[in-house]
Design a protein around this motif. Sequence first.
Motif, PDB file in Angstrom:
ATOM      1  N   SER A   1      -6.183 -49.448  22.730  1.00  0.00           N
ATOM      2  CA  SER A   1      -6.741 -50.313  24.200  1.00  0.00           C
ATOM      3  C   SER A   1      -8.081 -49.381  24.392  1.00  0.00           C
ATOM      4  O   SER A   1      -9.074 -50.129  24.715  1.00  0.00           O
ATOM      5  CB  SER A   1      -5.738 -49.810  25.269  1.00  0.00           C
ATOM      6  OG  SER A   1      -4.333 -50.166  25.202  1.00  0.00           O
TER       7      SER A   1
ATOM      8  N   ASP B   1      -4.593 -57.545  24.302  1.00  0.00           N
ATOM      9  CA  ASP B   1      -4.118 -56.244  24.191  1.00  0.00           C
ATOM     10  C   ASP B   1      -2.648 -56.546  24.203  1.00  0.00           C
ATOM     11  O   ASP B   1      -2.056 -56.728  25.583  1.00  0.00           O
ATOM     12  CB  ASP B   1      -4.571 -55.253  25.260  1.00  0.00           C
ATOM     13  CG  ASP B   1      -4.226 -53.843  25.109  1.00  0.00           C
ATOM     14  OD1 ASP B   1      -3.453 -53.523  24.041  1.00  0.00           O
ATOM     15  OD2 ASP B   1      -4.796 -52.874  25.500  1.00  0.00           O
ATOM     16  N   GLU B   2      -1.757 -56.337  23.380  1.00  0.00           N
ATOM     17  CA  GLU B   2      -0.370 -56.550  23.076  1.00  0.00           C
ATOM     18  C   GLU B   2       0.078 -57.769  23.961  1.00  0.00           C
ATOM     19  O   GLU B   2       0.885 -57.625  25.081  1.00  0.00           O
ATOM     20  CB  GLU B   2       0.269 -55.415  23.941  1.00  0.00           C
ATOM     21  CG  GLU B   2       0.053 -53.897  22.988  1.00  0.00           C
ATOM     22  CD  GLU B   2       0.765 -52.937  23.112  1.00  0.00           C
ATOM     23  OE1 GLU B   2       1.892 -53.154  23.147  1.00  0.00           O
ATOM     24  OE2 GLU B   2       0.441 -51.716  22.876  1.00  0.00           O
TER      25      GLU B   2
HETATM   26 MG    MG Z   1      -2.466 -49.717  24.892  1.00  0.00          MG
END
Ligand code: MG
Length: 228
Positions: free
Chosen positions: A51, A171-172
């Motif tokens: 991240s 992000d995911e």
């Molecule tokens: Mg992360």
Amino acid sequence: MMPRMAGLVAQSLCKAYPTRSGTLSILRDCSLTLDAGRSAAILGPSGSGKSTLLNIFGTLEPPDGGTLTIDGDNPFALPAAELSDFRNRRVGFIFQEHHLLPQCSALENVLIPTLAKPTGPDLEGRARDLLKRAGLSHRLDHLPGELSGGERQRVAVARALIYSPALLLADEPTGNLDRSSAADIADLLLGLQREENACLIVVTHSTELARRFDRRFELNEGRLAPAA
Ligand code: MG
Ligand code: ADP
């Protein structure tokens, strides 16, 4: 669509956080070059700095060292006010949580990035078109609470693309979804990324999802290396 040459060029990015027990080095010498219109997945264990790296790519955080260019420009050379404008127009973000405004409809949510300083012709038409391509023409007036998890994430993808960004970061993005909705979101992201000729970088835990990207990288102990 005009061809874009340089996509993202990151060279020797470093990042450390000061903590009470000393300096915590998160990213050491991370480099990545991605041509326009290409996609990459970043894998790596929890806490490895994925991240943090994505936030630097997205200009949300400056690196301690190294350089970044997006679409040929160095965003960190810009004054703060221009940097936020650059981020708003040239980078699209999708997070694990959709971050939609609960009191705004799907259509209004897609237009949120344009509220501060609307530029460009027919932004509402663009928003409607993106929602149509996301399969949500019949959900324009629905509030986020009236949508499924997968539909909310589709709205978030449309919102990220409103200004045709050079760089799309996720992000995911499928972390909260069931397997079938996750596959749908991956289809949508990869499909729109190709149509829009954007760079797409996705952080994911799923090797199955990662296989669908042009390139794969793994972040481990602060270093980014090509993955199988
Ligand atoms: Mg992360
Ligand atoms: P990942 O996304 O791979 O799980 P993150 O980039 O969120 O990892 O975090 C990497 C490491 O940096 C973690 O150990 C985290 O605790 C630490 N970290 C993240 N942000 C900060 C911060 N603002 N201050 C101190 N440590 C941080």
